[in-house]
Design a protein around this motif. Structure first.
Motif, PDB file in Angstrom:
ATOM      1  N   UNK A   1     -17.163 -36.618 -29.196  1.00 21.70           N
ATOM      2  CA  UNK A   1     -16.370 -35.601 -29.600  1.00 21.70           C
ATOM      3  C   UNK A   1     -16.377 -34.803 -28.034  1.00 21.70           C
ATOM      4  N   UNK A   2     -17.080 -34.815 -27.998  1.00 18.81           N
ATOM      5  CA  UNK A   2     -18.266 -34.096 -26.532  1.00 18.81           C
ATOM      6  C   UNK A   2     -18.039 -34.874 -25.107  1.00 18.81           C
ATOM      7  N   UNK A   3     -17.912 -35.749 -25.693  1.00 18.85           N
ATOM      8  CA  UNK A   3     -17.415 -36.585 -24.213  1.00 18.85           C
ATOM      9  C   UNK A   3     -15.769 -36.463 -23.703  1.00 18.85           C
ATOM     10  N   UNK A   4     -14.968 -36.338 -25.143  1.00 25.54           N
ATOM     11  CA  UNK A   4     -13.598 -36.603 -25.605  1.00 25.54           C
ATOM     12  C   UNK A   4     -13.035 -35.189 -24.664  1.00 25.54           C
ATOM     13  N   UNK A   5     -14.329 -34.126 -25.291  1.00 22.50           N
ATOM     14  CA  UNK A   5     -13.627 -32.777 -24.162  1.00 22.50           C
ATOM     15  C   UNK A   5     -14.006 -32.393 -23.140  1.00 22.50           C
ATOM     16  N   UNK A   6     -15.038 -33.287 -22.263  1.00 24.57           N
ATOM     17  CA  UNK A   6     -15.902 -33.323 -21.072  1.00 24.57           C
ATOM     18  C   UNK A   6     -14.669 -33.847 -20.075  1.00 24.57           C
ATOM     19  N   UNK A   7     -13.765 -35.528 -21.036  1.00 23.65           N
ATOM     20  CA  UNK A   7     -12.625 -35.693 -20.413  1.00 23.65           C
ATOM     21  C   UNK A   7     -11.292 -34.861 -19.834  1.00 23.65           C
ATOM     22  N   UNK A   8     -10.799 -34.302 -21.537  1.00 19.61           N
ATOM     23  CA  UNK A   8      -9.995 -33.054 -21.902  1.00 19.61           C
ATOM     24  C   UNK A   8     -10.515 -32.607 -20.400  1.00 19.61           C
ATOM     25  N   UNK A   9     -11.612 -31.323 -20.169  1.00 18.60           N
ATOM     26  CA  UNK A   9     -11.201 -30.389 -19.854  1.00 18.60           C
ATOM     27  C   UNK A   9     -11.353 -31.204 -17.906  1.00 18.60           C
ATOM     28  N   UNK A  10     -11.790 -32.182 -17.750  1.00 15.18           N
ATOM     29  CA  UNK A  10     -11.697 -32.273 -15.867  1.00 15.18           C
ATOM     30  C   UNK A  10     -10.051 -32.836 -15.994  1.00 15.18           C
ATOM     31  N   UNK A  11      -9.698 -33.742 -16.774  1.00 14.28           N
ATOM     32  CA  UNK A  11      -8.399 -33.795 -16.450  1.00 14.28           C
ATOM     33  C   UNK A  11      -7.700 -32.388 -16.204  1.00 14.28           C
TER      34      UNK A  11
END
Length: 94
Positions: free
Chosen positions: A65-75
């Motif tokens: 969950x944290x990794x997906x949130x970080x990827x989404x935030x980076x995008x």
């Protein structure tokens, strides 16, 4: 900058949710567990297999969950940067 703070607050809130659920589930399990009668003990050498729940892997779900949130935030961050760059190019071009 305000969006970044909001993102991190949301991230911290989401990181706390699985830990609270696990603690609650463990408390429920410890209060409802009773000792099995001696007649129901497994035979010596009998294979019991792994437990059929995924509660032991809550940290893995939290990490994904944290990794997906970080990827989404980076995008989102990249999209904002590109939009700002396009606006600057439009201003220079005319």
């Amino acid at each position: 900058m305000r969006h970044l703070r909001t993102f991190f607050v949301l991230l911290l809130a989401l990181a706390g949710v699985p830990a609270a659920r696990v603690a609650h589930a463990q408390a429920d399990a410890s209060t409802t567990m009773t000792a099995a009668p001696a007649t129901q003990a497994p035979e010596a050498g009998a294979f019991q297999g792994p437990p059929r729940t995924l509660r032991a892997y809550w940290h893995l779900f939290a990490a994904f969950t944290i990794v997906w949130l970080l990827v989404f935030g980076y995008l989102v961050s990249l999209a904002r940067r590109f939009r700002r760059m396009e606006e600057q190019l439009q201003a220079l071009g005319g």
